[in-house]
Design an enzyme around this catalytic site. Structure first.
Site, short mmCIF file in Angstrom:
data_model
loop_
_atom_site.label_atom_id
_atom_site.label_comp_id
_atom_site.label_asym_id
_atom_site.label_seq_id
_atom_site.Cartn_x
_atom_site.Cartn_y
_atom_site.Cartn_z
CB THR A 5 -1.00 0.14 1.03
OG1 THR A 5 -0.25 -0.17 2.35
CG2 THR A 5 -1.89 -1.37 1.04
CG HIS A 29 8.23 2.75 13.13
ND1 HIS A 29 8.43 1.13 13.10
CD2 HIS A 29 7.83 3.28 14.33
CE1 HIS A 29 8.20 1.00 14.40
NE2 HIS A 29 7.83 2.03 15.21
NE ARG A 61 18.49 -12.45 6.84
CZ ARG A 61 17.24 -12.41 6.62
NH1 ARG A 61 16.75 -13.62 6.63
NH2 ARG A 61 16.60 -11.44 6.52
CG ASN A 92 11.62 1.90 8.06
OD1 ASN A 92 10.97 1.11 7.04
ND2 ASN A 92 11.51 1.86 9.26
#
Length: 207
Positions: A12, A109, A65, A107
């Site tokens: 979204t 949050h 990883r 980012n």
């Protein structure tokens, strides 16, 4: 400015970025690639629908990883992007990527950092924590990514009222609509137009 958008789910926030670029709300920016760690992420379909290259780099395809982290970094670098945007990305960004893109990874949050952030607070868990604590105002934060968890310089924040009858799902939706989908595109536009500067660990926005 070329963007790589990293996603894990529905996308979204990615859609909000795409819509803002297409409407001209975000200027001087284009999405070069959308990368997901999840091959089934609907966000990849959103990218394809807008003729944006969509790529999956899954940790399950690598023996360690470290190998996955290296592959993810190389995938991003191959598109020669200027900014990495984490839009609902549940991958912990490795230190090698932070060092390769200092103050070039952002980012979103779903809370007002420094509240309800750090390890354990992601997705719906953030909103569950907000309601459990009984806070009256929550919101969203766009920040640069550094080596810590949700500790990088804050670019933009927007407050959202918490209502007594809220469930975590209802609150999550309101935070998306009233805050996330507005401040993430705005932050990208500011950065794309050279209006964001980090001085002594704090963001200064130029007029």
């Amino acid at each position: 400015m070329k963007l790589a958008v990293l996603v894990s789910g529905g996308g979204t926030n990615l859609q909000a970025i795409i819509d803002s670029i297409e409407s001209g709300t975000i200027t001087n920016a284009e999405i070069a690639v959308v990368i997901s760690n999840n091959p089934n992420a609907y966000a990849l379909e959103r990218a394809k629908a807008h003729h944006i290259e969509a790529k999956c780099v899954s940790p399950k395809s690598y023996e360690s990883r470290e190998a996955f982290n290296q592959a993810l970094l190389e995938a991003i670098q191959s598109y020669q992007v200027d900014l990495v945007v984490l839009a609902g990305c549940l991958v912990v960004i490795p230190e090698i990527m932070v060092k390769a893109y200092p103050n070039k990874i952002i980012n979103i949050h779903p809370a007002l950092i420094p509240s309800f952030c750090g390890t354990g607070y992601y997705g719906l868990k953030v909103h569950e924590g907000v309601l459990k604590r009984g806070v009256k105002v929550t919101g969203a934060t766009v920040h640069f990514v550094d080596e810590g968890t949700d500790t990088g310089p804050i670019i933009l924040q927007k407050a959202v009222e918490v209502k007594q009858e809220d469930t975590p799902e209802v609150l999550q939706r309101r935070v998306m609509e009233e805050a996330e989908w507005k401040i993430m595109p705005k932050a990208i536009d500011l950065i794309a137009n050279g209006k964001v500067e980090v001085v002594n660990g704090l963001v200064k926005i130029k007029e």
